[in-house]
Write an enzyme that holds these catalytic residues in place. Structure first.
Site, PDB file in Angstrom:
ATOM      1  N   GLU A 290     -10.184  -1.915   4.240  1.00 49.11           N
ATOM      2  CA  GLU A 290      -9.039  -2.243   5.188  1.00 49.11           C
ATOM      3  C   GLU A 290      -9.454  -2.164   6.820  1.00 49.11           C
ATOM      4  O   GLU A 290      -9.197  -2.801   7.781  1.00 49.11           O
ATOM      5  CB  GLU A 290      -8.079  -1.304   5.175  1.00 49.11           C
ATOM      6  CG  GLU A 290      -6.808  -1.465   5.716  1.00 49.11           C
ATOM      7  CD  GLU A 290      -5.678  -0.370   5.471  1.00 49.11           C
ATOM      8  OE1 GLU A 290      -5.844   0.441   4.758  1.00 49.11           O
ATOM      9  OE2 GLU A 290      -4.542  -0.642   6.341  1.00 49.11           O
TER      10      GLU A 290
ATOM     11  N   GLN B  13       0.696  -1.119  -0.098  1.00 44.79           N
ATOM     12  CA  GLN B  13      -0.160   0.032  -0.010  1.00 44.79           C
ATOM     13  C   GLN B  13       0.959   1.099   0.007  1.00 44.79           C
ATOM     14  O   GLN B  13       1.615   1.328   1.014  1.00 44.79           O
ATOM     15  CB  GLN B  13      -1.035   0.013   1.210  1.00 44.79           C
ATOM     16  CG  GLN B  13      -1.969   1.132   1.387  1.00 44.79           C
ATOM     17  CD  GLN B  13      -2.863   0.817   2.401  1.00 44.79           C
ATOM     18  OE1 GLN B  13      -2.572   0.445   3.530  1.00 44.79           O
ATOM     19  NE2 GLN B  13      -3.994   1.289   2.258  1.00 44.79           N
ATOM     20  N   GLY B  14       0.546   2.141  -0.939  1.00 43.51           N
ATOM     21  CA  GLY B  14       1.199   3.498  -0.769  1.00 43.51           C
ATOM     22  C   GLY B  14       0.389   4.508  -0.550  1.00 43.51           C
ATOM     23  O   GLY B  14       0.184   5.441  -1.508  1.00 43.51           O
TER      24      GLY B  14
ATOM     25  N   SER C 221       0.381   6.321   3.084  1.00 35.17           N
ATOM     26  CA  SER C 221       1.068   7.310   3.951  1.00 35.17           C
ATOM     27  C   SER C 221       2.281   8.178   3.512  1.00 35.17           C
ATOM     28  O   SER C 221       2.817   7.542   2.711  1.00 35.17           O
ATOM     29  CB  SER C 221       1.272   6.653   5.540  1.00 35.17           C
ATOM     30  OG  SER C 221       0.218   6.330   5.818  1.00 35.17           O
TER      31      SER C 221
ATOM     32  N   GLU D 216      -7.438   6.917  17.222  1.00 27.60           N
ATOM     33  CA  GLU D 216      -8.077   8.175  17.075  1.00 27.60           C
ATOM     34  C   GLU D 216      -8.618   8.568  15.829  1.00 27.60           C
ATOM     35  O   GLU D 216      -9.653   9.166  15.921  1.00 27.60           O
ATOM     36  CB  GLU D 216      -6.887   9.290  17.587  1.00 27.60           C
ATOM     37  CG  GLU D 216      -6.385   9.148  18.844  1.00 27.60           C
ATOM     38  CD  GLU D 216      -5.530   7.984  19.315  1.00 27.60           C
ATOM     39  OE1 GLU D 216      -5.129   7.329  18.362  1.00 27.60           O
ATOM     40  OE2 GLU D 216      -5.559   7.409  20.518  1.00 27.60           O
TER      41      GLU D 216
ATOM     42  N   SER E   1       4.098  -1.457   4.337  1.00 27.77           N
ATOM     43  CA  SER E   1       4.655  -3.070   4.647  1.00 27.77           C
ATOM     44  C   SER E   1       4.614  -3.872   3.284  1.00 27.77           C
ATOM     45  O   SER E   1       4.079  -3.703   2.454  1.00 27.77           O
ATOM     46  CB  SER E   1       3.117  -3.769   5.422  1.00 27.77           C
ATOM     47  OG  SER E   1       3.126  -2.990   6.740  1.00 27.77           O
TER      48      SER E   1
END
Lengths: 335, 394
Positions: free
Chosen positions: B244, B126-127, B129, B376, B161
Site C-alpha cells: 500500500e 481493508q479492515g 484501523s 508522520e 473505503s
C-alpha cells in the site's frame, strides 16, 4: 529498465570511496588556511587511477567507461567533499576528445594540465572564440578554463581571460570572477557532437547527491549518539522526522541522477530536461540536508571544528556551478 | 543502471497504447460513489480483463498475464497518458488485497479469489484501523474466537473505503485473547455478506461516500479463510502495508506526471492575478509549477528505482514509505497551487472525476497525507526502519 547500479558499478564506487576516506577524510578545518585545493601528489594518484579519464575513450588516453560510471565517481567525490578540479578536468577532456584534440585530451586526462570551471553569468557566446562573463571555480594551478551552455562547450587559456580571485564562502576551493572577451578556443564542440552541458549537469548533480547522502549519514550517527534528557535525541520525532525528510531528499536526488545519467548517455528524448531536473533537485537536497545537519548538531554544528559546515559551504558552491537554479527551472517549464 | 526497453517491451507498449485508444470509456466516472459508479468501475475492470490487461504481472495460473513488473509499469504509464479512469472500487483488490494473496495465501485461496478480483466480480475493502487503533495499529481489539473450524468475530473497523459495496475484506483480528501488540493477530478473508456485519457510510469533506465503518456481531468466518497462520497476522499485514505504501499505488504515482501537465495547461489558459495575462506569464506561478514538475519527475525516478529494488529483493521494503511521503506531499501541493491558479473560480465545487475537477481533487488531497499511514507514521518508518534511528518505546 533497471535503475540500480550493477555489481561492477558498485565496485568502482566502493574503491573510490575507500581511497578518498584514506587520503582526504572530511574534517572540520577550524581557522586553518587552505594552501592548496588538493595535494599535488594525491591529484597525480587520482589521475593515475583514471578518474579524470574514466569516461574518455582509450584512444584519447581514457579508461573507456561511460557517463553512468562517471556519475558514480562524482557521487563519491561529493560524498567525500573532495578537493580537486575533477569536474572541469572531465568536461575539458570531453571537449578536447570531441574536438579531435587528442594530445590535449591526453594531457588533461593524465593530470598534467589543470582546468578551471567557468559558469556563465548571462548568455555567453561559445564557439571557436568565447565571450562570456563567468564565475570561476578551481583556479588553483589551472592553465585552462572550460565553459559550456546548451549550444556548445569550449576550452580557453586561462591567462587570456580576465579573472580575479574572490574571498569565497567555500574557502577550500579557490574561486574567482571575471570575463572572457573574444578569446580563441583551444578546443570546442557543439552540443550535438558532445552534450557537455548535460554531462556537466549530471556530474554536478552527482556531487550534490553524494553530499546530501553523506551529510545525512553524519547526522543520523549524531542523532543516535547524542544523549539529552537521558535518551538519544534521535528518538524524538522532531529529530527523526527531519532525518526522514533528509533521507527522501537523498533518495530522490540519486534516483533522478541515475535516470538522467542513462538518458544523457543513451541520448534519449528529453535527456537535457532530465539532467536539468537532476541538477536542480540534487542542489536542493544538498542544501536542505546540510542545513538540517547544522540544526540537529546544535551549537556544535555552528562551529568550524565539527564537519557539518563543510557540507554547507560545499553545497553552496555546487549550487552555483554549471547553471543557476532559476535558469534550470526555466528549462523545466518554458513560458 | 539501464533505461532501455527491450523490443518485446516496446511492442508491448504499442499494443497497450492502441488498445487504450480504442477502449477507454468516453463517459466520465459517475459522481457520488453509489451504484452507478460501482457499475462503472466493475465494467471497466471487466473490459480490461477481457482485453487481457488485468493483472499484467500476476501469475498466469490465476488469471494474470505472468509478465514482468516493467511491463506493468509500461501499462501504468500508458494508462495515465490515455487519461483512463481512476480504478475506483477495484482499488483494494487489485493493488494490495490480490498482491497480498499472491505473496502469502494458499493455492486454494488464490485459485478462488484472484480471478474474481481480476474480472471485477469481487470488490475488496481493508479492515485494519479501529477507533482506538489508527496510527497505533497494533492496539487493535476486534477479536476472533476460534470455535471448531470457524473464527467468531466481534468488534468494529473504521475508515474502510468501499465497505458499503465490498464482497470481501482484508480483516485483521486479535485471535489470542491474552496477547498484546503485534502478537496474537490473524489476517483473514472476511465475506462482507456474512450475517452479523453492519456497515455505516461516513461522508467525507470532498462529498465522497465510499468511506465507512463496519460492526461485527459474532460473525462466523471459516478458519480456511486465514491467510498465513493464525497468530501470524502482523507479518501478513506488513506485506499488505508495504504494498500500500510502495509499488501498490504505482498507477497513482505515474498519474501525477499527467496531472502536472494538466495543471501547466490550466496555467497557460487561465487568466492570472493581474487580470490580463495568463497565469504562466507570472514569474512566481511559473517557478512554482517548474518546481512541482521537477519534483514529480524525481518521484517518477524514485518509483523506477523502487521497482528495480523490489525485483532484486523479491518484496517491497520500508523504502516504500519514501514514495508514499513524496507522493502525498506532491499531490497536496499540486492541488493547492490549482486553487491559486483558479482564483475566484476555486469557489466552484467540481467533482474530482471531471477533467476540470480541481476543487474536488484539492479536497480529496487531504486524504493523501493520511491513507496507508499518516505522513508522520511514514516519517517514523523511514527514521527507524530505513535509517536505523532508535525507537522510543518508554
Amino acid at each position: 529498465v533497471d535503475l540500480m547500479p550493477t555489481a561492477e558499478q558498485d565496485e568502482i564506487a566502493a574503491t573510490v570511496r575507500a581511497f578518498l576516506a584514506d587520503r582526504m577524510p572530511v574534517a572540520g578545518l577550524g581557522r586553518q588556511p587552505m594552501t592548496t585545493e588538493i595535494d599535488p601528489g594525491v591529484w597525480r594518484e587520482c589521475a593515475d587511477l583514471g578518474w579524470v579519464g574514466l569516461g574518455i575513450n582509450e584512444a584519447s588516453g581514457g579508461v573507456g567507461y561511460g557517463l553512468v560510471e562517471e556519475m558514480l565517481l562524482f557521487r563519491e567525490l561529493g560524498r567525500g567533499v573532495a578537493g580537486g578540479p575533477f569536474l572541469p578536468g572531465v568536461l575539458a577532456a570531453h571537449v578536447a576528445a570531441g574536438a579531435g584534440a587528442t594530445d590535449l585530451a591526453r594531457s588533461i586526462v593524465a593530470g598534467d594540465v589543470r582546468v578551471a570551471l567557468g559558469t556563465p553569468i548571462g548568455p555567453p557566446l561559445i564557439g571557436s572564440t568565447v565571450t562570456a562573463e563567468v564565475s570561476v571555480a578551481h583556479l588553483d594551478g589551472a592553465e585552462l578554463l572550460v565553459v559550456c551552455d546548451g549550444g556548445a562547450a569550449a576550452v580557453v587559456p586561462l591567462d587570456a581571460c580576465d579573472v580575479a580571485p574572490i574571498d569565497a564562502v567555500e574557502g577550500t576551493v579557490p574561486t574567482g570572477r571575471g570575463a572572457v572577451r573574444g578569446v580563441p578556443a583551444v578546443a570546442w564542440v557543439d552540443a550535438a557532437t558532445s552534450p557537455v552541458l548535460d554531462r556537466a549537469l549530471v556530474l554536478g548533480a552527482a556531487m550534490a547527491t553524494g553530499l546530501a547522502a553523506a551529510v545525512l549519514a553524519v547526522t543520523v550517527t549524531h542523532a543516535g549518539n547524542r544523549v539529552q534528557f537521558g535518551k538519544p535525541i534521535g528518538v524524538n520525532q522532531a529529530i527523526k522526522h527531519w532525518c526522514a525528510d533528509m533521507a527522501v531528499h537523498a533518495e530522490g536526488a540519486f534516483a533522478q541522477v541515475c535516470y538522467a545519467a542513462v538518458a544523457v548517455r543513451d541520448a534519449l528524448p528529453g535527456a537535457g530536461l532530465e539532467a536539468a531536473i537532476a541538477k536542480y533537485f540534487a542542489d536542493e537536497a544538498a542544501r536542505l540536508n546540510s542545513e538540517g545537519a547544522v540544526q540537529i548538531h546544535g551549537a556544535l554544528g555552528y562551529t568550524s571544528e565539527a564537519v557539518p559546515y563543510r557540507y554547507v559551504h560545499r553545497a553552496h558552491l555546487l549550487a552555483r556551478c554549471v547553471a543557476s537554479r532559476a535558469s534550470l527551472l526555466d528549462l523545466v517549464v518554458p513560458r | 543502471v539501464d533505461l532501455t526497453f527491450t523490443a518485446e517491451e516496446t511492442a508491448f507498449r504499442d499494443e497497450v497504447r492502441e488498445w487504450l485508444a480504442d477502449h477507454v470509456p468516453a463517459e466520465t466516472r459517475p459522481d457520488g460513489d453509489g451504484p452507478d459508479s460501482l457499475a462503472f468501475d466493475k465494467a471497466w475492470q471487466r473490459a480490461q480483463y477481457d482485453g487481457g490487461w488485468a493483472g499484467i504481472s500476476w501469475p498466469a495460473e490465476y488469471g494474470g498475464r505472468g509478465l514482468s513488473t516493467v511491463q506493468q509499469l509500461i501499462w501504468y504509464e500508458e494508462y495515465a497518458r490515455a487519461n483512463a479512469p481512476w480504478i475506483g472500487a477495484c482499488f483494494v483488490g487489485i493493488n494490495h488485497g490480490g498482491p497480498t494473496l499472491i505473496a502469502r495465501a494458499t493455492d486454494e485461496q488464490k485459485a478462488f479469489h484472484l480471478p474474481k478480483i481480476l474480472r471485477g466480480d469481487a470488490i475488496w475493502c481493508q479492515g485494519f484501523s479501529e477507533p482506538e487503533a489508527g496510527s497505533d495499529l497494533a492496539n487493535l481489539r476486534t477479536r476472533g474466537v476460534v470455535d471448531g473450524d470457524e473464527l467468531v468475530v466481534t468488534g468494529q473497523k473504521i475508515w474502510t473505503s468501499f465497505a458499503n459495496m465490498a464482497d470481501y475484506q482484508e480483516l485483521l483480528l486479535r485471535t489470542d485473547p491474552g496477547s498484546s501488540r503485534h502478537k496474537g493477530l490473524t489476517w483473514v478473508i472476511c465475506d462482507m455478506h456474512s450475517p452479523g456485519i453492519t456497515v455505516r457510510p461516513i461522508t467525507t469533506l470532498d462529498r465522497g461516500a465510499e468511506f465507512c465503518e463496519a460492526f461485527y456481531d459474532e460473525v462466523r468466518i471459516p478458519i480456511s479463510n486465514v491467510v498465513g497462520d493464525v497468530g501470524d497476522g502482523w507479518s501478513v499485514a506488513m506485506s499488505t502495508l508495504s504494498l500500500e505504501r510502495g509499488t501498490g499505488f504505482m498507477a497513482e504515482i505515474i498519474d501525477t506526471t499527467q496531472t502536472i501537465e494538466d495543471l501547466i495547461g490550466l496555467a497557460r489558459e487561465h487568466v492570472g492575478p493581474d487580470g490580463r495575462r495568463t497565469v504562466i506569464a507570472d514569474d512566481e506561478f511559473a517557478r512554482r509549477l517548474a518546481t512541482l514538475k521537477a519534483e514529480i519527475t524525481v518521484l517518477r525516478s524514485m518509483a523506477y528505482r523502487a521497482i528495480a529494488r523490489n525485483e532484486r529483493t523479491g518484496q517491497p521494503g520500508p523504502e516504500g514509505s519514501m514514495l508514499r511521503l513524496s507522493y502525498g506531499n506532491l499531490v497536496q501541493r499540486m492541488a493547492r497551487l490549482a486553487m491559486e491558479i483558479l482564483g475566484p473560480d476555486a469557489l466552484v465545487f467540481v467533482d474530482r472525476f471531471r477533467r476540470d475537477g480541481w476543487t474536488g481533487r484539492w479536497l480529496r488531497s487531504f486524504a493523501a497525507g493520511l491513507g496507508g499511514g499518516t505522513f508522520e507514521i511514514q516519517r517514523t518508518i523511514i527514521g527507524e526502519r530505513v535509517l536505523g534511528l532508535p525507537r522510543d518505546r518508554s
